[in-house]
Write a protein that holds these residues in place. Sequence first.
Motif, PDB file in Angstrom:
ATOM      1  N   GLY A   1       0.795  -1.220   0.000  1.00  0.00           N
ATOM      2  CA  GLY A   1       0.000   0.000   0.000  1.00  0.00           C
ATOM      3  C   GLY A   1       0.827   1.270   0.000  1.00  0.00           C
ATOM      4  N   SER A   2       2.069   1.181  -0.439  1.00  0.00           N
ATOM      5  CA  SER A   2       2.908   2.382  -0.532  1.00  0.00           C
ATOM      6  C   SER A   2       2.709   3.025  -1.903  1.00  0.00           C
ATOM      7  N   GLN A   3       3.212   4.232  -2.052  1.00  0.00           N
ATOM      8  CA  GLN A   3       3.084   4.932  -3.327  1.00  0.00           C
ATOM      9  C   GLN A   3       4.284   4.694  -4.237  1.00  0.00           C
TER      10      GLN A   3
ATOM     11  N   THR B   1       5.866   6.573   0.934  1.00  0.00           N
ATOM     12  CA  THR B   1       4.581   7.251   0.766  1.00  0.00           C
ATOM     13  C   THR B   1       4.815   8.729   1.037  1.00  0.00           C
TER      14      THR B   1
END
Length: 159
Positions: free
Chosen positions: A93-95, A120
């Motif tokens: 769920g990181s960018q 993130t």
Amino acid sequence: MAAADHPARHGGGDPTDPAEACVFCRIASTDEPAEIVFADDVAVAFLDVRPLFVGHTLVIPRRHLVTLADLDDVGPFFERVRAISAAMPAALGSQGTFVANNNVVSQSVAHLHVHVVPRTRGDGLRGFFWPRTSYADGEMAATGVVLRDALGDVAGAAD
């Protein structure tokens, strides 16, 4: 610089034999415990025990090499680094990711290793002053499962 002559920590074993003296060689051979998220004949990737962020992964060549300059054929190794970096954002769920390598200076273990760190926006990481953290009980194993599952999907892409 030979691994036995390197001032970095090796931990145990025969200091004249890099494979015995090097903790990362022992992880690659499974003689030392680690949360391994990817392994093949070229590289082993495992979670850093003192991560910048949850999921911070170290990627090492199976063969004992001290620095990037010692790696003759960079392609196969960095194909694995790329695959891990590509899988990490969706898995955790990181960018994005930060990928880094130290050569001798700030290299805490004298075995080539590349850091793949989930990032993130607003995560607080500024420049190169990196506060280390710890995993909560069970968090390292759970994160390892998530990354292994994600890397199972991309493992063929590294071949």
